[in-house]
Design an enzyme around this catalytic site. Structure first.
Site, PDB file in Angstrom:
ATOM      1  N   GLU A 272       0.972  -1.105  -0.038  1.00  0.00           N
ATOM      2  CA  GLU A 272       0.038   0.018   0.138  1.00  0.00           C
ATOM      3  C   GLU A 272       1.033   1.208  -0.022  1.00  0.00           C
ATOM      4  OE1 GLU A 272      -4.026   1.565   2.215  1.00  0.00           O
ATOM      5  OE2 GLU A 272      -2.578   0.492   3.394  1.00  0.00           O
ATOM      6  N   GLU A 397      -0.086   8.543  14.620  1.00  0.00           N
ATOM      7  CA  GLU A 397       0.684   7.843  15.552  1.00  0.00           C
ATOM      8  C   GLU A 397       1.247   6.274  15.395  1.00  0.00           C
ATOM      9  OE1 GLU A 397      -2.457  10.772  16.877  1.00  0.00           O
ATOM     10  OE2 GLU A 397      -2.421   8.955  15.513  1.00  0.00           O
TER      11      GLU A 397
END
Length: 416
Positions: A272, A397
């Site tokens: 991806e 994060e």
């Protein structure tokens, strides 16, 4: 650099590429010119209406036409160009893949509808799938005949993917050996249009975290599958909830062995982050150019603060491309390393800032819908949808954790 590939000469089966002969592909520039010429010749007639259609916040636009365009590209051999020739691709190297995605974006061609199958599942099956799985699933992806979606996130397992609770139960009875899927996935792009979903599920009910998971290939058009669209801030519904209530997956439709799902899922996430992200950045540059035109037309370009922000955005988008190219250097097997997380943070935060900048350039009119009931212009849609850029495809994060642990070598999170 020559792209002569001995495998291509022998790739004469029914799924062989049907694009230009090797001549135009003899150099990267030749490859680029060949694809640019093909786009100019084919983004005409009915397909001319597809130019600029689709994309984040707009994926509902002309979906049927864009799917026809996908099949048109496939018939000419312009899908799955990075796949090995033995699997129906062109075996294009990184340089040619970069040229492909850049030219596609520069032509304002429509947003692809088969990205998940072509760029995520396909490379995963090529790397880790069985020969039977490759024969069954790769040709329909390359031809644009079967669309896929990704079943990873759950209400309680988004950024913390290892917390998935969807379960796959093994059955071996009168109906033959198979898996039964129970659980829920969320934020599933294209679930309403997709034919199949690759699902990360728990095959060992006693397992926790990354252990005991399976990576299953599940048909969506069956009893036991319900898809519910999620209405977003933009008023559109690219994302969906998918509920599995005893949905069936065949016994051999698991990639890797039961318990190896985490390894396979991480391989997919690596793909991806691949070279297709460079096309996204060309699109971002086009957006910025259009916004600069708006600023010049409405006079906001004369505001020194806005002019400074536009200038910084321009510098940053060029730096973004350089960072991505550096990340791709030495890329092998089509999947970048953990350094690609740096690029993800970069483009996500840049694009979110562009949405905020767009609202300041447009001014008070940006607070008003163009028409009833909720007709948004491109800048309003950009602002609203880009709020999610730092969340989807891996939250900031999580990306920082990856950089800390796998790039900088810092201690791993205890939850892992």
């Amino acid at each position: 650099m020559s792209t002569t590939d001995p495998a291509r000469a022998a790739d004469t089966g029914p799924d062989a590429p049907k694009g230009p002969p090797d001549g135009p592909d003899a150099s990267v520039d030749g490859f680029r010119r060949a694809f640019r010429s093909w786009l100019e010749e084919n983004l005409t007639g009915a397909f001319a209406d597809a130019r600029g259609m689709g994309g984040p916040g707009r994926d509902h636009e002309a979906f049927a036409l864009r799917r026809s365009w996908e099949r048109h590209m496939a018939a000419a051999g312009w899908t799955c160009i990075g796949w090995p020739t033995g699997h129906g691709g062109r075996g294009a190297d990184i340089e040619r893949q970069v040229a492909f995605h850049e030219e596609y974006a520069l032509a304002d061609a429509p947003a692809r509808v088969n990205h998940i199958g072509e760029e995520l599942l396909g490379p995963t099956l090529i790397a880790l799938g069985t020969p039977d799985q490759q024969r069954r699933f790769l040709p329909p992806i390359r031809r644009g005949e079967e669309l896929w979606c990704q079943g990873y996130s759950e209400p309680g397992a988004g950024s913390d993917l290892a917390a998935v609770s969807t379960r796959a139960e093994w059955r071996d009875g009168p109906g033959g050996a198979h898996w039964r899927i129970h659980g829920q996935k969320v934020w599933t792009s294209h679930a309403r249009e997709a034919d199949w979903c690759f699902v990360l599920a728990r095959t060992d009910p006693a397992s926790t975290r990354r252990h005991g998971l399976g990576y299953l290939l599940v048909p969506l058009r069956q009893e036991g599958v319900e898809v519910r669209p999620i209405t977003q801030l933009t008023g559109t519904s690219e994302f969906n909830e998918v509920f599995f209530d005893g949905a069936r997956a065949e016994a051999d439709h698991i990639v890797g062995a039961p318990g190896e799902g985490w390894r396979v899922a991480m391989a997919t996430l690596g793909f991806e982050r691949g070279v297709s992200t460079l096309g996204r950045q060309v699109g971002y540059e086009r957006e910025l150019r259009a916004l600069i035109d708006v600023a010049r037309a409405n006079g906001t370009a004369r505001d020194p603060l806005l002019r400074d922000r536009l200038t910084r955005a321009w510098i940053d988008v060029r730096a973004m491309r350089a960072t991505a190219l550096r990340t791709m250097a030495g890329l092998s097997e089509g999947a970048p390393g953990p350094e690609a997380s740096i690029s993800k943070i970069h483009w996500a935060r840049w694009h979110r800032r562009l949405g905020e900048l767009a609202m300041d350039v447009v001014g008070p009119e940006g607070a008003l819908a163009s028409g009833p009931p909720y007709d948004l212009d491109r800048w309003q849609r950009l602002f609203l949808f880009s709020r999610a850029d730092t969340i989807y495809a891996g939250t900031d994060e999580v990306q920082r954790d990856i950089i800390a642990e796998r790039v900088l070598g810092l201690p791993r999170d205890r939850r892992a």
